[in-house]
Design a protein around this motif. Sequence first.
Motif: not given
Length: 284
Positions: A235-248
């Motif tokens: 599924i296409s990434c929408i570039g919101c960046g939540q994954c990177s910001r929440n990575c511990p």
Amino acid sequence: MRLFLPLLIGLLVGALLYFTKGWWGFFIIFPWIGACIALGLFIAAQKPKAKRDQGRRIAILAIAPIFLIFLGIYQRENLQLEQTVFYLAAGAFSRVLIHYTVAKVLGPLIWGRGFCGWACWTAAILEWLPIQENRPIPKIHARFRWLFLLTSLLIPLLFIWSGYDYRQAQIYESGGKFDQLVWFAVGNGFYYITAIILAFRFGKKRAFCKIACPVSLIMKIPAQYARIRIRPSGISCIGCGQCSRNCPMDVDVMAAIRSGKPVQSTECILCGACRHICPVGAIQ
């Protein structure tokens, strides 16, 4: 079937080690770890996406007593790096070295640093700290891990060079390896105190993993070749960046997913936080 796979692996590893090493404890340790991970996956599957990490946090907390109580206190086996140095110096392939071989040398070739995300007894406490922030750790701070690694290697070597009878006190002591219990208590006490202080100081539960954990540097070497990785789902990434910001672990997950490639960073601990937070399901 996916939920029961960790338990099956635990049973197979426990049986293999029992028949090769002949110690009954392997039939407790590895099936217990596998069962806890399976339970964590099951709990996560019942939760809405925003709360699925509860399954992993319960699993890692349930696994901790195997290392701390059964192995550490009851069996008086110190699984820390310092004890590994003593055993290597003695040329004794013990249960401590089996732990390092399975969890931190060969294991990462398959699941990377999944041990850090699902079974680390230090992180088991950190995961439940009342800290809501997840501030990124400056990269320069990560260099302190090399200092902690060097210290962890030098301390037992200094004891050996000073004439400490480590073979008798640590490995072959007939009185129940009391010295191992002392090393276990002091070492783990230091790690927990340091980890909790760093977590609150930097506003990040796993600040210790980024700044002070010496074993992470050892695991990063085989983790480069891990077979199990966080990957794009298609599924296409929408570039919101939540994954990177929440990575511990401060992994730039979005960069990998947007490029259509698996996450290659050896900092990834397979916690699944990025997968749970993704609003469109672009991560698997």
